[in-house]
Design a protein around this motif. Structure first.
Motif, PDB file in Angstrom:
ATOM      1  N   THR A 139      50.958  17.795  36.363  1.00  0.00           N
ATOM      2  CA  THR A 139      51.062  19.067  37.062  1.00  0.00           C
ATOM      3  C   THR A 139      52.047  19.939  36.303  1.00  0.00           C
ATOM      4  O   THR A 139      52.661  19.505  35.326  1.00  0.00           O
TER       5      THR A 139
ATOM      6  N   ASP B   5      46.187  32.866  47.917  1.00  0.00           N
ATOM      7  CA  ASP B   5      47.228  32.093  47.246  1.00  0.00           C
ATOM      8  C   ASP B   5      48.553  32.366  47.940  1.00  0.00           C
ATOM      9  O   ASP B   5      48.714  33.371  48.634  1.00  0.00           O
TER      10      ASP B   5
ATOM     11  N   GLY C  97      48.839  24.255  42.462  1.00  0.00           N
ATOM     12  CA  GLY C  97      48.192  23.592  43.578  1.00  0.00           C
ATOM     13  C   GLY C  97      48.696  24.103  44.911  1.00  0.00           C
ATOM     14  O   GLY C  97      49.577  24.974  44.985  1.00  0.00           O
ATOM     15  N   HIS C  98      48.118  23.563  45.984  1.00  0.00           N
ATOM     16  CA  HIS C  98      48.457  23.985  47.341  1.00  0.00           C
ATOM     17  C   HIS C  98      48.592  22.752  48.231  1.00  0.00           C
ATOM     18  O   HIS C  98      48.083  21.692  47.927  1.00  0.00           O
TER      19      HIS C  98
ATOM     20  N   GLU D 216      52.448  19.685  47.096  1.00  0.00           N
ATOM     21  CA  GLU D 216      52.985  20.721  46.210  1.00  0.00           C
ATOM     22  C   GLU D 216      54.203  21.388  46.838  1.00  0.00           C
ATOM     23  O   GLU D 216      55.160  21.734  46.137  1.00  0.00           O
TER      24      GLU D 216
END
Length: 411
Positions: free
Chosen positions: A273, A399, A228-229, A233
């Motif tokens: 997660t 990313d 995730g971002h 995170e």
């Protein structure tokens, strides 16, 4: 002319509580400014209306007679022209209530000739200006309103800039947690680090790294990636990194550290997660290193013929399996060996203009070889890799990217 043919606008009508007045210049189709007149005297309201027609044609003026009605409308206008002698607001109460309810609206106070001190007090309470009834013409009124609006806009911009700077400082503090200073004392191991968040100008991301040296001279390096971002995170990444350093400095073996982190991630996140990790432990004699992969891309030995090590030793992701397993891989080290640890953001960029093809490790290896043959230092190598990956992607990478180059011994 019959009534049906008469297109002249109707004359003004008075209301006791609320009146909407529109002064329209034929050449102006969209008013640039909206104003709220808070005045309980119909005669004074009419004078203001006439002065606005002379000085600011095109402005939309809404009138209310009480502070209560003004509080409901103030957030929708650029400027409030406020009489300080309202039935439900004496003194500076009206200014205080309005500036609290509508902090973005400029406030200009109208006061009587015998209460000019009240005008000064109103400015101290938050108004941008005050005007004395009977001493105002259309030029003074318009100038005061325009200056008040611009001063309020400037104040709002200053507040926005202050808030942006506050958020930037908060982000910097998070960045410091994500990008710690390696604790390596020995001169025969060099650690070179780079970090780039997925959004240009952002300091937050889910990638992390660290490096510490044990009392016996063993050097351990870490690189990881939280799925995730964004700030949530990034916060989890910072906690994982801090926990890894604490456990490592406490003397736990690499596999045991991963076991604790696997449990830790389940307690720190209220939804499912996972994270990937790569740890490298360089022995005190600098002859070998122990590599452990937790679902992470394997590192690259940097040289004239760069190659991947540990490609068949993938272990379990953190936070996924009930009984995760990891197997250390021994990596022989020659003097001057460089091991590049990286996150997948480096190799998952697209090869423009073919958006369906990723950069991949196979494309990355010859790029590293070229830089190595050019004789660049480690910092230049990492900067060059980031720049080349972005160039081939045709723009900023989508990313986060973290890089950690461990250089062992001397050539």
């Amino acid at each position: 002319m019959s009534a049906a043919e008469d297109t002249r606008p109707p004359g003004p009508t008075a209301t006791s509580a609320y009146e909407s007045l529109r002064v329209v210049d034929a050449a102006v189709h969209a008013p640039a400014t909206t104003m709220l007149l808070v005045e309980d005297d119909d005669g004074d309201a009419l004078l203001v209306r006439e002065m606005m027609a002379d000085g600011m044609p095109g402005v939309v003026v809404e009138r209310v007679a009480t502070l209560a009605d003004a509080l409901e409308r103030a957030t929708k206008v650029d400027c409030v022209l406020l009489d300080v002698g309202l039935p439900d607001a004496e003194g500076t109460l009206g200014v205080e209530r309005l500036t609290e309810a509508a902090p973005d609206a400029a406030v200009v106070v109208l006061t009587g000739a015998d209460s000019e001190r009240l005008g000064v007090a109103s400015v101290m309470a938050g108004a941008q200006d005050y005007l004395v009834k009977g001493r105002v013409d259309h030029q003074l009124l318009v100038r005061s309103i325009r200056y008040a609006i611009e001063r309020q806009r400037a104040a709002r911009l200053s507040r926005d800039l202050f808030e942006a700077e506050r958020r930037r400082q908060e982000n910097i503090r998070v960045e410091r947690a994500l990008t710690p200073t390696p604790v390596v004392r020995s001169g025969d191991v060099e650690i070179t680090l780079r970090y780039r968040a997925r959004r240009e100008g952002s300091e937050l991301g889910g990638d992390f790294y660290d490096a510490v040296e044990q009392p016996d001279g063993e050097v351990r390096a870490l690189i990881g990636d939280v799925a995730g971002h964004g700030p949530d995170e990034a916060a989890l990444a910072a906690r994982l990194r801090s926990a890894w350093r604490a456990l490592t400095l406490a003397g736990l073996e690499p596999i045991r550290v991963l076991e604790v982190l696997d449990t830790f991630i389940r307690t720190e996140w209220d939804t499912i997660t996972f994270a990937t990790l790569c740890t490298l432990s360089v022995d005190p004699g600098r002859a070998t290193a122990s590599l452990v992969l937790a679902g992470h891309p394997p590192p690259i030995v940097v040289g004239d013929a760069s190659h991947v090590v540990g490609a068949d030793a993938y272990g379990s992701l953190l936070g996924v399996l009930a009984c995760p397993r990891w197997t250390p891989v021994e990596v022989p080290l020659a003097p001057g060996t460089g091991l590049l640890l990286y996150t997948d953001g480096l190799i998952e960029g697209r090869l423009a203009p073919d958006a369906g093809t990723r950069l991949g490790v196979e494309t990355l290896l010859p790029i590293i070889d070229d830089f190595h043959r050019m004789g660049v230092n480690d910092a230049e190598l990492l900067d060059g890799l980031l720049a080349e990956a972005q160039r081939r992607n045709g723009g900023p990478l989508t990313d986060d990217v973290a890089l950690c180059l461990v250089r062992v011994g001397h050539v």
